[in-house]
Design an enzyme around this catalytic site. Structure first.
Site, short mmCIF file in Angstrom:
data_model
loop_
_atom_site.label_atom_id
_atom_site.label_comp_id
_atom_site.label_asym_id
_atom_site.label_seq_id
_atom_site.Cartn_x
_atom_site.Cartn_y
_atom_site.Cartn_z
CB VAL A 286 -12.03 3.90 8.32
CG1 VAL A 286 -10.97 3.77 9.90
CG2 VAL A 286 -11.63 4.36 7.07
CB THR A 325 -16.29 7.76 8.14
OG1 THR A 325 -17.18 8.17 7.46
CG2 THR A 325 -14.77 8.53 8.25
CG ASP A 326 -18.94 2.03 10.10
OD1 ASP A 326 -20.14 2.68 9.53
OD2 ASP A 326 -18.51 0.68 10.41
CB ALA A 327 -22.65 5.17 9.84
#
Length: 998
Positions: A286, A325-327
């Site tokens: 995401v 999650t994205d970073a």
């Protein structure tokens, strides 16, 4: 779960008070706390999935492993599974020890590796796994291969390059190789494919990482990559949900906004996700995006939005795989709140794994506190943690084995990687303009081609490959007017725009580059080849004056080689544009071009050969050089119309001052017979000016009253006419002191002494008549039997020149070399080529008394001024291969029919094999019994020739192999032929046949 002490309870009550008072308010420099927590968080396992039912299910023993492990885990261990921490194999022990501590003390569940190298990463993975009670997930960003993060690994084409490919099986092969390499390196997750539909050309972070701007094409390619990756037991991760394709902010630096309605997002951005869910996508990442239509709170990152992650992604779209999650260190979310709050909010939004989190200890304390306040329950935690454990079981981590580091680099860089790269670029490179069919370049004998470079990146592979097809003149000048003066003589100007793949964000054309292209197109016949992302063309508005436009997408060495192949027709154009270029070119634009049967280039594996076996040639060549059988060697192997091995070894001389290059030209000695004389004779035959029964008396009246008058064409060219092997013509040109006679030689050129055979040595022009007179008067054998003779081709040279009125050197250029693109082949090369490109053949101590460098080694040919029917041609392996391929294709090359198939078959027939004569008509053939020029493994339909200077050219119609070996084994003196006695040429040929796999 362990009981939490009185001190913790106190902080829980305080936390509840602060949380209740501050929901929705800004504190700590505009940071917001807990604004994303729903009133009730459900067990996410209960959400109906659209994934294939069995995709994420385990067999009973798997579920037992998950449940039994979960039941004995502490609360901290369960929470720790949610964190996938960044790791770098290029950092120092301080970093490694910090990771150790996170594993042993905070029980983290996984690592995402970034920069470093494969062996270092493998060793660290083994180290970290050994310290973890529960095996770790290991992930990598490998959108275009491990090389996206790691050195010493393969870089595959960008997604946008793959977007130009129409064959989904090829793209699935990319996924397969990505999966295989990930598995070898102990990785469970490849954070790919990118599902973003790049509808905004100005997108600073997706762009070339997208497959294109069309949702159907993006989806089709993403499915192919996903299937390939997951077929190898590696989990693919679709990203960046809900869609990062139409953004103008880099989410590493800020929070991008997507202003589309939910209906538009459903129709476009969500489309690939729904399709991939149905096909079995394992996980989703995401993004950090501001999407007002999906999340009403202003500037609220999608990665921590319950509505986006849970309501839409899981409930409405039915995804029940792992959600990353994205970073979380990216500014698109990290600017929003303190790390511990961000981590917790991401979990509460419905994410399973928190990628690249910060401050893990504080985050775990936050989870403990929130749990004690009933802000989430055991069901919510179990839904993510058990899902993580299920995936760990599916990945085989329940029986984890350390990574074997021996041969790791070799395994990750298998020959099949490069083989696939050639196939990919052959299918991707796109032709957008082809006015008057300027592509492919034909009629090489009528072309004069220049190359002009634009851009600041390497173009060596492009130039060197172009030069293998035709004579290319590289022109450079800062001043456009003086540049144009230099370009006036040229019929075609190839303009290459070369920008670094690593500078993909900055490879747009500058104003000066635009001006240069427009200027060149206005004043020349231009083929523009763009080795950069197609978006670099956005600023080029005037395409009308560009005759040929090629998009090669990237500046890799293979892209350059394949693009040069396309320009000269060795391959046809197949690619289709994956994005629009303003109103000039639309998605799916792409012209097909004609394929000419010119030699191309690829890897052995693509033509049914084994590159590992073929690499044994190196050792044989080096053995010959180290034993001083020859100072240098060129070897070329082609199969099925593709050059698959071309290497140069050693030096011009034993003092090792000049290394042998592929472009260097050797005295090919007797290869001249089939490289220059024979093709011209075949033209005469094809035009029915001679036939197999034509006699010498008919061909050349000087033989009318000789003992050779009735020798027919077939016997003559089969070395079955009883001619002497040779005649010492030079003796007739020597004085009593055994020096070149002043009657025949001059030190300075004169009108009647213009034929040069050495430095400061010119022979009388009419000495050729003396030679022919001696041949006519020579004896012939009484018994008719096979006897190899140079006289055959000296006679044929005389016949050709008297019949056509042109010398052999002119004939071969006009009839063959120029149109074949044999621009490195010539008699008397010093009149055309730099002397430093020509290895010397011998130090002549018996006649010319000088170093022979650029002068023909064969003295009989030298006495004819360097132009003879049996010797005199200088060439390199690539050029020799072209004419051998012409023969292999029975008279056709570059879609030009030089002579008929019947003519070739007539000449490639062994008419006297039954009586022990292996020769064809002009061609040498494989041995009969134990005697002959080949390894004994070539078919009986094969043909070729060998040369005195240590040369060999051989072609085999049955295996479609061309083999060329060139050397100067006669240097410094032509004494014992150790190269021949050691069977070096034959040993290499044997390796070639051993390498055939189909």
């Amino acid at each position: 779960m362990k009981k939490i002490g009185i001190k913790i309870v106190f902080f829980n009550v305080l936390f509840l008070f602060v949380a209740t008072a501050c929901v929705g308010t800004k504190i700590n420099k505009n940071k917001v706390i807990l604004t994303n927590i729903p009133s009730k968080v459900e067990n996410l396992d209960s959400i109906t999935a659209s994934n294939p039912p069995a995709l994420f299910e385990l067999l009973p023993q798997g579920n037992k492993w998950v449940d039994s492990l979960y039941n004995v885990m502490s609360f901290e261990e369960r929470v720790g599974q949610l964190f996938m921490v960044a790791a770098y194999s290029n950092k120092d022990s301080v970093h490694f020890n910090a990771i150790d501590k996170l594993i042993t003390e905070n029980k983290i569940g996984g690592l995402i590796f970034f920069q470093g190298g494969p062996i270092r990463q493998a060793k660290l993975t083994n180290r970290f796994q050994s310290k973890s009670k529960i095996p770790l997930f290991i992930g990598n960003d490998a959108e275009w291969g491990l090389n996206m993060r790691l050195d010493s690994t393969t870089s595959y084409p960008w997604n946008m390059t793959l977007g130009a490919i129409q064959d989904m099986k090829l793209i699935e092969k990319v996924g397969v190789q990505l999966g295989q390499q990930g598995k070898r390196l102990g990785i469970q997750f490849n954070f790919a494919p990118v599902l973003d539909i790049n509808t905004n050309p100005r997108n600073p972070i997706i762009g070339f990482r997208s497959f294109g701007e069309d949702k159907f094409k993006v989806t089709e390619r993403a499915i192919a990559v996903m299937k390939g990756v997951q077929s190898q037991g590696i989990f693919a991760t679709g990203k960046h949900f809900p869609g990062h394709g139409d953004t103008e902010t880099d989410s590493h630096k800020g929070l991008p906004t997507v202003n589309f309605s939910k209906e538009r997002l459903e129709q476009v951005e969500f489309y690939p996700y729904r399709k991939l869910f149905h096909e079995g996508l394992s996980s989703v990442m995401v993004a950090h995006l501001n999407v007002p239509s999906l999340e009403p709170r202003s500037n609220y990152p999608s990665s921590i939005s319950y509505n986006i992650v849970t309501t839409i992604l899981q409930k409405e779209m039915g995804f029940n795989g792992l959600i990353f999650t994205d970073a979380l260190n990216m500014k698109g979310v990290s600017n929003y709140n303190i790390p511990s709050e961000i981590n917790f909010e991401a979990f509460m939004a419905g994410n399973d794994i928190l990628l690249f989190p910060k401050d893990i200890p504080a985050a775990i304390e936050k989870f403990k506190l929130a749990y004690s306040l009933n802000m989430f329950n055991e069901e919510r935690l179990a839904s993510s943690v058990k899902k993580i454990l299920k995936f760990k079981y599916k990945a085989g981590l329940n029986s984890y084995q350390p990574i074997e580091t021996s041969n790791l680099i070799k395994d990750l860089n298998s020959p099949k990687n490069e083989a696939l790269q050639y196939e990919l670029y052959e299918n991707a490179i796109t032709v957008l303009k082809n006015t008057a069919s300027v592509l492919p370049i034909k009629n090489l004998d009528k072309q004069k081609i220049a190359y002009v470079k634009i851009g600041d990146e390497n173009n060596d592979s492009f130039i060197s490959t172009l030069k293998k097809y035709a004579e290319i003149t590289v022109i450079a000048d800062v001043n456009l007017d003086s540049l144009q003066v230099k370009l006036r003589p040229f019929s075609t100007v190839i303009v290459g725009y070369h920008k670094s793949d690593g500078a993909f964000k900055k490879n747009d054309l500058s104003s000066s580059e635009l001006s240069k292209i427009n200027f060149l197109a206005r004043n020349n016949n231009v083929i523009l080849d763009v080795f950069a992302k197609p978006y670099s063309l956005l600023s080029l508005n005037n395409f009308e004056e560009i005759e040929g436009l090629v998009v090669s997408y990237q500046n890799s060495a293979i892209a350059q080689v394949v693009s040069a192949e396309l320009i000269f027709g060795a391959i046809e154009a197949k690619g289709k544009l994956p994005v629009s270029i303003n109103n000039s070119f639309k998605v799916n634009d792409g012209l097909s071009t004609e394929k000419l049967n010119r030699l191309g280039f690829t890897t052995p594996e693509n033509v049914g050969m084994n590159s590992t076996i073929l690499s044994k040639i190196d050792a044989i060549a080096n053995k010959a050089i180290n034993a001083k059988m020859t100072p240098g060697i060129q070897v070329l192997v082609a199969r099925k119309g593709k050059v698959i091995y071309q290497k140069s070894f050693g030096h011009h001389t034993y003092d090792k001052t000049i290394k042998v290059q592929d472009s260097d030209i050797y005295d090919v000695a007797s290869l001249t017979k089939i490289l220059a004389t024979l093709p011209n004779v075949m033209l005469q035959y094809d035009q029915q000016k001679v036939n197999l029964e034509t006699t010498l008396a008919t061909m050349s009246p000087i033989f009318k009253d000789s003992n050779k008058a009735n020798i027919n064409f077939k016997d003559l060219l089969s070395h079955y006419a009883g001619l002497a092997a040779g005649i010492p013509f030079y003796k007739a040109a020597m004085d009593k002191s055994k020096l070149p006679s002043e009657v025949y030689f001059r030190k300075i050129a004169e009108q009647d002494f213009s034929k040069k055979l050495g430095d400061s040595l010119f022979i009388r022009n009419d000495f050729s008549d003396t030679i022919m007179k001696m041949i006519v008067e020579s004896k012939i054998a009484v018994k008719k039997e096979y006897k190899y003779s140079d006289l055959t081709f000296m006679i044929l040279k005389d016949y050709l020149e008297k019949t056509t009125g042109k010398t052999l050197d002119v004939l071969i250029q006009e009839n063959f070399y120029r149109s074949l693109g044999m621009n490195n082949s010539s008699f008397n090369p010093l009149t055309k080529f730099d002397k430093n490109r020509i290895p010397p053949t011998e130090t002549d101590t018996y006649f010319r008394r000088q170093l022979l460098k650029g002068y023909v080694n064969d003295l009989s040919a030298a006495l004819e001024g360097g132009v003879s029917g049996h010797a005199g041609v200088f060439s390199n392996a690539m050029d020799v291969a072209k004419i051998m391929e012409l023969y292999l294709q029975k008279g056709n090359y570059g879609n030009q029919q030089y002579f008929s198939e019947k003519t070739f078959e007539d000449f490639n027939t062994c008419y006297f094999c039954a009586v022990g004569n292996r020769r064809g008509v002009g061609f040498d053939k494989p041995q009969l019994g134990s005697e002959g020029p080949t390894c004994g493994c070539a078919s009986m339909t094969s043909f070729g020739h060998t040369g005195y200077t240590g040369t060999m050219a051989w072609a085999d119609p049955e295996t479609q192999i061309v083999y060329v070996f060139l050397s100067n084994r006669t240097f410094p003196v032509a004494a014992e032929n150790r190269l021949s006695k050691a069977n070096i040429r034959e040993e290499i040929q044997s390796i070639i046949y051993e390498a055939i796999t189909d």
